[in-house]
Motif scaffolding. Structure first.
Motif, short mmCIF file in Angstrom:
data_model
loop_
_atom_site.label_atom_id
_atom_site.label_comp_id
_atom_site.label_asym_id
_atom_site.label_seq_id
_atom_site.Cartn_x
_atom_site.Cartn_y
_atom_site.Cartn_z
N GLU A 84 51.15 87.12 38.14
CA GLU A 84 51.94 87.75 39.21
C GLU A 84 51.67 87.09 40.55
O GLU A 84 52.62 86.79 41.30
N ILE A 85 50.40 86.87 40.89
CA ILE A 85 50.07 86.32 42.20
C ILE A 85 50.55 84.88 42.36
O ILE A 85 51.19 84.55 43.36
N PRO A 86 50.28 83.97 41.39
CA PRO A 86 50.85 82.62 41.52
C PRO A 86 52.37 82.63 41.63
O PRO A 86 52.95 81.83 42.38
N ASP B 231 41.62 84.27 51.15
CA ASP B 231 40.21 84.29 50.77
C ASP B 231 39.29 84.45 51.97
O ASP B 231 38.28 85.16 51.90
N GLU B 232 39.63 83.82 53.11
CA GLU B 232 38.70 83.76 54.24
C GLU B 232 39.01 84.76 55.35
O GLU B 232 38.11 85.11 56.11
N VAL B 233 40.26 85.20 55.46
CA VAL B 233 40.62 86.09 56.57
C VAL B 233 41.02 87.48 56.07
O VAL B 233 40.46 88.49 56.50
N VAL B 234 41.99 87.52 55.17
CA VAL B 234 42.47 88.82 54.68
C VAL B 234 41.34 89.60 54.03
O VAL B 234 41.22 90.81 54.22
N PRO C 142 41.62 91.28 47.98
CA PRO C 142 42.77 90.78 48.73
C PRO C 142 43.81 90.08 47.86
O PRO C 142 44.94 89.90 48.30
N TRP C 143 43.44 89.70 46.64
CA TRP C 143 44.37 88.94 45.79
C TRP C 143 45.34 89.88 45.08
O TRP C 143 45.40 89.98 43.86
#
Length: 293
Positions: free
Chosen positions: A136-138, A160-163, A174-175
């Motif tokens: 789903e995510i890709p 990965d780094e902000v959300v 977050p993913w």
């Protein structure tokens, strides 16, 4: 995953599968045999037991490239400053997969005694959810980027780094769709070298600066012809692509970025929008995304 009732010789089968896959994957083979009832008392306790199982399997499994992620599992299992929920465990598993040198395969043996515990059933639900979301995510990222390398990389980095550090995502990974859309909003709102180059090229090539607003705002359909000057330039810079014989904007993120650029330029120049009022709704739909963060 096997239980004693599903297959005779299951452990031998798992060993054979591990040997077959080990050239292309990091295979983590664990067993729930002998786990105490205490391990299933709550999410925090189970998660730490599970990570210790991963650590031992990676550390002593004899596979190249597994030592780095083995130490990450050990470090996470030994954290004492907070309780570990299944959301946090899920997020850690995602990051572990991303940092591994090869794709990971998890094999679980001897789950008979674990199957009676609700915590374990919830854990299986977590794994199932991750398996389903891996497509789903890709797919969502591709829907917005059409595979444009910089955009894909930037969305993943922001997620990965902000959300992941935002308060609203502290209780969930977050993913997810919400996390990805938050990253898309940040990408559209903040300057970057790709968007800088896009605006520069629009000023340099008037032909391109004519065809794009007509496609975006007037719904113009241009038959794609590679030797047309504007289309050739648009394809060369990645603004345009061919779809069913028509010239279309290359991806949804470019569409939204260009919508905002053209509309904001005209709103500054005049007291009223240059483009028909009906198109404001399209601009508002873009803003719903860009204002999320």
């Amino acid at each position: 995953m096997y239980t004693k009732n599903t297959l005779y010789g299951k452990t031998t089968t798992l060993k054979c599968l591990k040997n077959m896959l080990s050239d292309d994957y990091i295979v983590i083979s664990i067993s729930f045999e002998g786990m105490s009832r205490e391990a299933f008392s709550d999410e925090n306790t189970f998660s730490r037991y599970f990570l210790r199982l991963l650590y031992h399997a990676l550390k002593y499994g004899g596979q190249t490239g597994s030592s780095k992620i083995a130490e990450e599992c050990k470090k996470k299992a030994e954290e004492e400053h907070c309780l570990m929920s299944f959301w946090e465990l899920s997020d850690f598993i995602s990051k572990l997969c991303a940092r591994a040198d090869q794709p990971l395969v998890l094999m679980i043996d001897e789950v008979d005694q674990a199957g009676t515990h609700e915590i374990f059933l919830n854990f299986l639900g977590l794994l199932r959810s991750k398996y389903l979301s891996r497509t789903e995510i890709p797919r969502l990222i591709y829907d917005y980027t059409s595979g444009y390398p910089y955009l894909v990389s930037r969305i993943c980095k922001l997620t990965d780094e902000v959300v992941s550090r935002k308060p609203e995502f502290s209780a969930k990974m977050p993913w997810t769709r919400d996390g990805i859309m938050d990253a898309v909003g940040m990408l559209l709102r903040k300057p970057n070298t790709l968007f800088d180059d896009m605006i520069k090229h629009l000023a340099e090539y008037p032909e391109l600066n004519t065809i794009l607003p007509n496609i975006l705002f007037n719904g113009a359909e241009y038959t794609f012809y590679a030797y047309n000057t504007a289309m050739n330039i648009g394809v060369m810079f990645g603004f345009l692509r061919e779809s069913e014989g028509k010239a279309v904007v290359a991806n949804r993120i470019f569409e939204m970025h260009l919508y905002q650029y053209y509309l904001s330029e005209e709103m500054v120049k005049a007291d009223h929008p240059f483009f028909p009022t009906g198109y404001n709704s399209q601009f508002r739909s873009c803003r719903k995304i860009t204002d999320t963060s």
